[in-house]
Design a protein around this motif. Sequence first.
Motif, PDB file in Angstrom:
ATOM      1  N   LEU A   1       0.867  -1.189   0.000  1.00 27.36           N
ATOM      2  CA  LEU A   1       0.000   0.000   0.000  1.00 27.36           C
ATOM      3  C   LEU A   1       0.900   1.235   0.000  1.00 27.36           C
ATOM      4  CD1 LEU A   1      -1.864  -2.278   0.907  1.00 27.36           C
ATOM      5  CD2 LEU A   1      -2.766  -0.802   2.681  1.00 27.36           C
ATOM      6  N   VAL A   2       0.683   2.116  -0.973  1.00 26.89           N
ATOM      7  CA  VAL A   2       1.515   3.315  -1.114  1.00 26.89           C
ATOM      8  C   VAL A   2       0.630   4.533  -0.874  1.00 26.89           C
ATOM      9  CG1 VAL A   2       2.891   4.651  -2.756  1.00 26.89           C
ATOM     10  CG2 VAL A   2       3.049   2.156  -2.753  1.00 26.89           C
ATOM     11  N   LEU A   3       0.823   5.201   0.252  1.00 28.94           N
ATOM     12  CA  LEU A   3       0.020   6.389   0.545  1.00 28.94           C
ATOM     13  C   LEU A   3       0.682   7.595  -0.117  1.00 28.94           C
ATOM     14  CD1 LEU A   3      -0.754   5.920   4.359  1.00 28.94           C
ATOM     15  CD2 LEU A   3      -1.709   4.709   2.396  1.00 28.94           C
ATOM     16  N   ALA A   4      -0.090   8.280  -0.957  1.00 29.61           N
ATOM     17  CA  ALA A   4       0.467   9.429  -1.684  1.00 29.61           C
ATOM     18  C   ALA A   4      -0.528  10.579  -1.565  1.00 29.61           C
ATOM     19  CB  ALA A   4       0.714   9.050  -3.138  1.00 29.61           C
ATOM     20  N   GLY A   5      -0.420  11.304  -0.463  1.00 31.39           N
ATOM     21  CA  GLY A   5      -1.359  12.400  -0.232  1.00 31.39           C
ATOM     22  C   GLY A   5      -2.721  11.889   0.182  1.00 31.39           C
ATOM     23  N   PHE A   6      -2.748  10.797   0.938  1.00 38.99           N
ATOM     24  CA  PHE A   6      -4.014  10.222   1.425  1.00 38.99           C
ATOM     25  C   PHE A   6      -4.299  10.847   2.789  1.00 38.99           C
ATOM     26  CE2 PHE A   6      -6.345   6.484   3.376  1.00 38.99           C
ATOM     27  CZ  PHE A   6      -7.463   6.587   2.566  1.00 38.99           C
ATOM     28  N   MET A   7      -5.383  11.617   2.874  1.00 39.92           N
ATOM     29  CA  MET A   7      -5.616  12.455   4.052  1.00 39.92           C
ATOM     30  C   MET A   7      -6.425  11.743   5.140  1.00 39.92           C
ATOM     31  SD  MET A   7      -3.827  14.920   3.136  1.00 39.92           S
ATOM     32  CE  MET A   7      -4.111  16.232   4.288  1.00 39.92           C
ATOM     33  N   GLN A   8      -6.065  10.503   5.405  1.00 42.55           N
ATOM     34  CA  GLN A   8      -6.717   9.751   6.486  1.00 42.55           C
ATOM     35  C   GLN A   8      -5.615   9.138   7.345  1.00 42.55           C
ATOM     36  OE1 GLN A   8     -10.076   9.295   6.888  1.00 42.55           O
ATOM     37  NE2 GLN A   8     -10.731  10.168   4.933  1.00 42.55           N
ATOM     38  N   ILE A   9      -5.851   9.106   8.625  1.00 43.19           N
ATOM     39  CA  ILE A   9      -4.902   8.402   9.503  1.00 43.19           C
ATOM     40  C   ILE A   9      -5.228   6.916   9.432  1.00 43.19           C
ATOM     41  CG2 ILE A   9      -4.162   8.083  11.905  1.00 43.19           C
ATOM     42  CD1 ILE A   9      -4.506  11.102  12.237  1.00 43.19           C
ATOM     43  N   VAL A  10      -4.197   6.106   9.184  1.00 44.82           N
ATOM     44  CA  VAL A  10      -4.421   4.674   9.008  1.00 44.82           C
ATOM     45  C   VAL A  10      -4.729   4.037  10.366  1.00 44.82           C
ATOM     46  CG1 VAL A  10      -3.341   2.517   8.263  1.00 44.82           C
ATOM     47  CG2 VAL A  10      -2.933   4.630   6.983  1.00 44.82           C
ATOM     48  N   GLY A  11      -5.781   3.233  10.385  1.00 38.79           N
ATOM     49  CA  GLY A  11      -6.233   2.622  11.641  1.00 38.79           C
ATOM     50  C   GLY A  11      -5.793   1.172  11.766  1.00 38.79           C
ATOM     51  N   PRO A  12      -6.169   0.540  12.884  1.00 39.50           N
ATOM     52  CA  PRO A  12      -5.716  -0.825  13.173  1.00 39.50           C
ATOM     53  C   PRO A  12      -6.103  -1.856  12.111  1.00 39.50           C
ATOM     54  CG  PRO A  12      -6.821   0.129  15.081  1.00 39.50           C
ATOM     55  CD  PRO A  12      -6.963   1.112  13.965  1.00 39.50           C
ATOM     56  N   ALA A  13      -7.260  -1.712  11.476  1.00 43.40           N
ATOM     57  CA  ALA A  13      -7.672  -2.745  10.508  1.00 43.40           C
ATOM     58  C   ALA A  13      -6.657  -2.837   9.376  1.00 43.40           C
ATOM     59  CB  ALA A  13      -9.064  -2.434   9.968  1.00 43.40           C
TER      60      ALA A  13
ATOM     61  N   ILE B   1       4.738   9.102   2.142  1.00 42.56           N
ATOM     62  CA  ILE B   1       5.718  10.152   1.881  1.00 42.56           C
ATOM     63  C   ILE B   1       5.264  11.409   2.608  1.00 42.56           C
ATOM     64  CG2 ILE B   1       4.669  10.880  -0.336  1.00 42.56           C
ATOM     65  CD1 ILE B   1       7.732  11.251  -1.219  1.00 42.56           C
ATOM     66  N   HIS B   2       6.248  12.067   3.243  1.00 44.72           N
ATOM     67  CA  HIS B   2       5.931  13.261   4.021  1.00 44.72           C
ATOM     68  C   HIS B   2       6.820  14.417   3.551  1.00 44.72           C
ATOM     69  CE1 HIS B   2       4.446  15.582   7.347  1.00 44.72           C
ATOM     70  NE2 HIS B   2       5.693  15.955   7.603  1.00 44.72           N
ATOM     71  N   PRO B   3       6.225  15.605   3.352  1.00 50.91           N
ATOM     72  CA  PRO B   3       7.020  16.706   2.782  1.00 50.91           C
ATOM     73  C   PRO B   3       7.806  17.501   3.827  1.00 50.91           C
ATOM     74  CG  PRO B   3       4.738  17.368   2.956  1.00 50.91           C
ATOM     75  CD  PRO B   3       4.808  15.963   3.487  1.00 50.91           C
TER      76      PRO B   3
ATOM     77  N   HIS C   1       0.571  19.779   7.116  1.00 47.57           N
ATOM     78  CA  HIS C   1       1.144  20.937   6.406  1.00 47.57           C
ATOM     79  C   HIS C   1       2.658  20.993   6.564  1.00 47.57           C
ATOM     80  CE1 HIS C   1      -3.041  22.097   6.326  1.00 47.57           C
ATOM     81  NE2 HIS C   1      -3.068  21.958   7.629  1.00 47.57           N
ATOM     82  N   GLY C   2       3.302  19.848   6.399  1.00 45.59           N
ATOM     83  CA  GLY C   2       4.742  19.735   6.677  1.00 45.59           C
ATOM     84  C   GLY C   2       5.613  20.803   6.049  1.00 45.59           C
TER      85      GLY C   2
ATOM     86  N   PRO D   1      11.766  13.559  12.244  1.00 46.90           N
ATOM     87  CA  PRO D   1      10.513  13.788  12.957  1.00 46.90           C
ATOM     88  C   PRO D   1      10.090  15.249  13.068  1.00 46.90           C
ATOM     89  CG  PRO D   1      12.248  13.452  14.546  1.00 46.90           C
ATOM     90  CD  PRO D   1      12.878  13.307  13.190  1.00 46.90           C
ATOM     91  N   SER D   2      10.726  16.151  12.315  1.00 44.40           N
ATOM     92  CA  SER D   2      10.271  17.545  12.354  1.00 44.40           C
ATOM     93  C   SER D   2       9.033  17.739  11.475  1.00 44.40           C
ATOM     94  CB  SER D   2      11.358  18.478  11.827  1.00 44.40           C
ATOM     95  OG  SER D   2      12.460  18.483  12.693  1.00 44.40           O
ATOM     96  N   PHE D   3       8.189  18.637  11.876  1.00 48.22           N
ATOM     97  CA  PHE D   3       7.055  19.103  11.081  1.00 48.22           C
ATOM     98  C   PHE D   3       6.142  17.977  10.590  1.00 48.22           C
ATOM     99  CE2 PHE D   3      10.597  22.131  10.562  1.00 48.22           C
ATOM    100  CZ  PHE D   3      10.059  23.152  11.339  1.00 48.22           C
ATOM    101  N   LYS D   4       5.693  17.191  11.558  1.00 47.58           N
ATOM    102  CA  LYS D   4       4.673  16.165  11.254  1.00 47.58           C
ATOM    103  C   LYS D   4       3.359  16.866  10.921  1.00 47.58           C
ATOM    104  CE  LYS D   4       6.660  12.864  14.423  1.00 47.58           C
ATOM    105  NZ  LYS D   4       6.482  11.936  15.510  1.00 47.58           N
ATOM    106  N   GLY D   5       2.422  16.122  10.400  1.00 48.56           N
ATOM    107  CA  GLY D   5       1.075  16.668  10.194  1.00 48.56           C
ATOM    108  C   GLY D   5       0.796  17.027   8.750  1.00 48.56           C
TER     109      GLY D   5
END
Length: 201
Positions: free
Chosen positions: A84-96, A108-110, A120-121, A114-118
Amino acid sequence: MRIAVFCSGRGTNLQAIINAVKNKKLKKVKIALVVCDNPKAYALIRAKKARIKNIIVERGNFNSKSEFEKEIIRHLRKEKIELLVLAGFMQIVGPALLNNYKNRILNIHPALLPSFKGAHGFKDAFDYGVKVTGITVHFVDKDMDHGPIILQEAVLIKEKDTLESLEERIHKAEHKLYPKAIGLFVSRRLKIAARKVKIIT
Ligand code: GRF
């Protein structure tokens, strides 16, 4: 390897992965499914143009995150998806999803985690005034923007940069780094030991 790309918006990273597969820069990969939670996402048009099977699964149509993810998992199983490749998927992945695809979800995070999580990185890094920011590809775990880091690349912020010019360079770097990280996974060159990802040469 059959992969699914998850998007919510423009899908420029999806396009970069499509192009890398087409140009054979990314070998042994089939983008078998695009999963999108937003019916208005331009990523869907990119998927259609490339004749990739795509589904819209909206969080609002389900009572819980678990039901939402179970519906996605049903499609992933049907398509025999292995990565599974998340590319700008705006959901937090859950346990399932996490339990069914342990160490098989990339994001991928811009910014340089660990700086600037969230969400609007790169904007947060720009507003903070850092001189060096960058991009991170990592495995997804239960905490947001937290899992073991696969690849990072620095992007310098220049005096004359605007948010737009920085965004352009961040995206350019992402479009190269993400296909590279996927290639490493697919060729089974990534070994996870606790927080560290070893790249086998
Ligand atoms: C990228 O900047 C990525 O780092 C972040 O969301 C953005 C998605 O952009 N997770 P796009 O939809 O691929 O153009």
